[in-house]
Design a protein around this motif. Structure first.
Motif, mmCIF file in Angstrom:
data_model
loop_
_atom_site.group_PDB
_atom_site.id
_atom_site.type_symbol
_atom_site.label_atom_id
_atom_site.label_comp_id
_atom_site.label_asym_id
_atom_site.label_seq_id
_atom_site.Cartn_x
_atom_site.Cartn_y
_atom_site.Cartn_z
ATOM 1 N N ASP A 107 0.822 -1.193 0.000
ATOM 2 C CA ASP A 107 0.000 0.000 0.000
ATOM 3 C C ASP A 107 0.865 1.255 0.000
ATOM 4 O O ASP A 107 0.385 2.359 0.206
ATOM 5 N N LYS A 108 2.161 1.106 -0.267
ATOM 6 C CA LYS A 108 3.073 2.243 -0.320
ATOM 7 C C LYS A 108 2.712 3.139 -1.492
ATOM 8 O O LYS A 108 2.377 2.663 -2.580
ATOM 9 N N THR A 109 2.775 4.452 -1.268
ATOM 10 C CA THR A 109 2.557 5.395 -2.354
ATOM 11 C C THR A 109 3.757 6.328 -2.464
ATOM 12 O O THR A 109 4.556 6.476 -1.539
ATOM 13 N N VAL A 110 3.894 6.950 -3.632
ATOM 14 C CA VAL A 110 4.945 7.927 -3.884
ATOM 15 C C VAL A 110 4.292 9.145 -4.518
ATOM 16 O O VAL A 110 3.148 9.098 -4.969
ATOM 17 N N SER A 111 5.030 10.245 -4.557
ATOM 18 C CA SER A 111 4.446 11.474 -5.090
ATOM 19 C C SER A 111 4.578 11.541 -6.602
ATOM 20 O O SER A 111 5.626 11.245 -7.167
ATOM 21 N N TYR B 91 1.521 16.728 -7.044
ATOM 22 C CA TYR B 91 0.815 16.878 -5.772
ATOM 23 C C TYR B 91 -0.017 15.641 -5.421
ATOM 24 O O TYR B 91 -0.644 15.598 -4.362
ATOM 25 N N GLN B 92 -0.024 14.654 -6.307
ATOM 26 C CA GLN B 92 -0.791 13.446 -6.041
ATOM 27 C C GLN B 92 0.092 12.371 -5.405
ATOM 28 O O GLN B 92 1.297 12.347 -5.615
ATOM 29 N N ASP B 93 -0.534 11.488 -4.650
ATOM 30 C CA ASP B 93 0.150 10.302 -4.135
ATOM 31 C C ASP B 93 -0.402 9.096 -4.893
ATOM 32 O O ASP B 93 -1.614 8.853 -4.890
ATOM 33 N N VAL B 94 0.520 8.369 -5.542
ATOM 34 C CA VAL B 94 0.103 7.258 -6.400
ATOM 35 C C VAL B 94 0.951 6.028 -6.095
ATOM 36 O O VAL B 94 1.985 6.110 -5.421
ATOM 37 N N ALA B 95 0.535 4.881 -6.603
ATOM 38 C CA ALA B 95 1.326 3.663 -6.463
ATOM 39 C C ALA B 95 2.632 3.819 -7.231
ATOM 40 O O ALA B 95 2.678 4.517 -8.251
ATOM 41 N N PRO B 96 3.717 3.193 -6.760
ATOM 42 C CA PRO B 96 5.015 3.356 -7.433
ATOM 43 C C PRO B 96 4.965 3.058 -8.926
ATOM 44 O O PRO B 96 5.518 3.821 -9.735
ATOM 45 N N GLN B 97 4.327 1.955 -9.313
ATOM 46 C CA GLN B 97 4.301 1.613 -10.736
ATOM 47 C C GLN B 97 3.500 2.628 -11.547
ATOM 48 O O GLN B 97 3.777 2.865 -12.729
ATOM 49 N N GLU B 98 2.530 3.273 -10.894
ATOM 50 C CA GLU B 98 1.746 4.304 -11.562
ATOM 51 C C GLU B 98 2.597 5.546 -11.810
ATOM 52 O O GLU B 98 2.513 6.164 -12.878
ATOM 53 N N LYS B 99 3.454 5.912 -10.845
ATOM 54 C CA LYS B 99 4.347 7.052 -11.063
ATOM 55 C C LYS B 99 5.296 6.762 -12.214
ATOM 56 O O LYS B 99 5.513 7.615 -13.087
ATOM 57 N N THR B 100 5.881 5.577 -12.222
ATOM 58 C CA THR B 100 6.815 5.231 -13.295
ATOM 59 C C THR B 100 6.143 5.356 -14.655
ATOM 60 O O THR B 100 6.710 5.911 -15.607
ATOM 61 N N ARG B 101 4.917 4.855 -14.749
ATOM 62 C CA ARG B 101 4.184 4.929 -16.018
ATOM 63 C C ARG B 101 3.887 6.372 -16.403
ATOM 64 O O ARG B 101 4.118 6.784 -17.551
ATOM 65 N N ARG B 102 3.422 7.155 -15.446
ATOM 66 C CA ARG B 102 3.040 8.537 -15.752
ATOM 67 C C ARG B 102 4.255 9.395 -16.105
ATOM 68 O O ARG B 102 4.186 10.236 -17.005
ATOM 69 N N ILE C 219 16.673 13.364 -10.802
ATOM 70 C CA ILE C 219 16.485 12.509 -9.627
ATOM 71 C C ILE C 219 15.081 12.638 -9.058
ATOM 72 O O ILE C 219 14.519 11.669 -8.538
ATOM 73 N N ARG C 220 14.479 13.806 -9.166
ATOM 74 C CA ARG C 220 13.144 13.976 -8.577
ATOM 75 C C ARG C 220 12.084 13.204 -9.349
ATOM 76 O O ARG C 220 10.980 12.988 -8.825
ATOM 77 N N ASN C 221 12.394 12.791 -10.572
ATOM 78 C CA ASN C 221 11.432 12.029 -11.369
ATOM 79 C C ASN C 221 11.556 10.518 -11.169
ATOM 80 O O ASN C 221 10.764 9.754 -11.718
ATOM 81 N N VAL C 222 12.567 10.106 -10.409
ATOM 82 C CA VAL C 222 12.766 8.682 -10.135
ATOM 83 C C VAL C 222 11.727 8.217 -9.111
ATOM 84 O O VAL C 222 11.456 8.906 -8.134
ATOM 85 N N THR C 223 11.165 7.045 -9.332
ATOM 86 C CA THR C 223 10.133 6.537 -8.419
ATOM 87 C C THR C 223 10.707 6.207 -7.050
ATOM 88 O O THR C 223 10.179 6.626 -6.025
ATOM 89 N N ASP C 224 11.804 5.455 -7.010
ATOM 90 C CA ASP C 224 12.438 5.044 -5.755
ATOM 91 C C ASP C 224 13.811 5.702 -5.674
ATOM 92 O O ASP C 224 14.818 5.143 -6.119
ATOM 93 N N TYR D 299 3.906 19.927 -17.934
ATOM 94 C CA TYR D 299 4.711 20.968 -17.293
ATOM 95 C C TYR D 299 4.164 21.325 -15.918
ATOM 96 O O TYR D 299 4.919 21.749 -15.037
ATOM 97 N N ARG D 300 2.870 21.143 -15.735
ATOM 98 C CA ARG D 300 2.324 21.315 -14.395
ATOM 99 C C ARG D 300 2.930 20.266 -13.452
ATOM 100 O O ARG D 300 3.301 20.561 -12.321
ATOM 101 N N TYR D 301 3.031 19.015 -13.942
ATOM 102 C CA TYR D 301 3.672 17.973 -13.135
ATOM 103 C C TYR D 301 5.119 18.335 -12.815
ATOM 104 O O TYR D 301 5.561 18.170 -11.663
ATOM 105 N N LEU D 302 5.877 18.800 -13.811
ATOM 106 C CA LEU D 302 7.288 19.103 -13.583
ATOM 107 C C LEU D 302 7.457 20.150 -12.481
ATOM 108 O O LEU D 302 8.372 20.056 -11.663
ATOM 109 N N ILE D 303 6.581 21.131 -12.464
ATOM 110 C CA ILE D 303 6.638 22.149 -11.413
ATOM 111 C C ILE D 303 6.218 21.560 -10.064
ATOM 112 O O ILE D 303 6.871 21.788 -9.030
ATOM 113 N N GLU D 304 5.146 20.787 -10.057
ATOM 114 C CA GLU D 304 4.697 20.185 -8.797
ATOM 115 C C GLU D 304 5.748 19.237 -8.224
ATOM 116 O O GLU D 304 5.918 19.145 -7.002
#
Length: 244
Positions: free
Chosen positions: A3-7, A10-21, A136-141, A198-203
């Motif tokens: 149930d771990k989430t990552v950012s 501004y959203q908190d999502v599952a790790p694999q979801e962040k990697t995909r997005r 580095i900030r775009n890395v999931t883990d 670009y909204r994501y990159l700023i967030e």
């Protein structure tokens, strides 16, 4: 199952979801990535990258891994020193842009590899230096990526990271936040027809650890003599560490 989430911004999502997005973000912006950096930073990213590579002091024949270096901005600067540069990125679209640039510049010495920063395919102690700029900030883990950076460096190897942070300059921080939140997505829409990426990159900048916190993460990965140098009061910072 976890149930771990990552950012993700501004959203908190599952790790694999962040990697995909994140993959979708950079696939979308790859061809306009460099021009958008110029527009978003008023060209200042070029100065920061020059400063970063000067601080790295690359030497002829050194083996340097530039992680998340897809378009080659850092690698081309390093290559001029005579170092042997491997450019690695998880996103094939970003690598394609970098390889096209290399062909135009007639630079044939660099190696281009599709790699996940969290699970690198390189053997232990493969490199003398590891660089990562605005990646580095775009890395999931992030802790896993830092441990991999430590693993692939030889003894005496150096870790150099250039990343956005949080400025401490009164007034400037507020103005920068307003510009980032309101103007950058509009620029993204106008130039790349993509405001949301670009909204994501700023967030993602807002959610990235403060400089002292990130320094502790670097230390936890095994690096010694960890330091950071703020630029523009901390809007950007150069983080360094050594494998000794």
């Amino acid at each position: 199952m976890t149930d771990k989430t990552v950012s993700f911004g501004y959203q908190d999502v599952a790790p694999q979801e962040k990697t995909r997005r994140v993959g979708e973000v950079f696939a979308s912006v790859a061809k306009r990535y460099d021009i958008m950096n110029d527009l978003m930073s008023a060209g200042m990213h070029r100065v920061w990258k020059d400063d970063f590579v000067r601080a790295l002091k690359p030497q002829p024949n050194e083996r340097i891994l530039d992680m998340a270096g897809g378009t080659g901005d850092i690698a081309f600067r390093i290559e001029k020193s005579g170092a042997s540069v491997t450019v690695a990125d998880i996103n094939p679209e970003m690598l394609a842009v970098g390889m096209e640039r290399a062909a135009r510049k007639d630079v044939t010495s660099m190696v281009w590899r599709e790699e996940n920063a969290e699970v690198l395919s390189f053997p232990d102690r493969s490199f003398d230096a590891y660089t990562i700029a605005f990646g580095i900030r775009n890395v999931t883990d992030i802790p896993a990526a830092l441990k991999e950076a430590h693993r692939v460096l030889g003894f005496g190897g150096r870790f150099f990271c250039l990343e956005f942070s949080t400025t401490k300059w009164p007034g400037f921080g507020e103005a920068y936040d307003l510009y980032s939140e309101k103007i950058v997505p509009r620029i993204g829409k106008a130039i790349a027809n993509d405001s949301e990426s670009y909204r994501y990159l700023i967030e993602s900048i807002r959610r990235f650890p403060k400089m002292p916190d990130f320094a502790r993460m670097i230390e936890a990965a095994g690096f010694k003599n960890v330091k950071y140098r703020p630029i523009l009061g901390g809007a950007v910072a150069i983080h360094t560490g050594w494998k000794i």
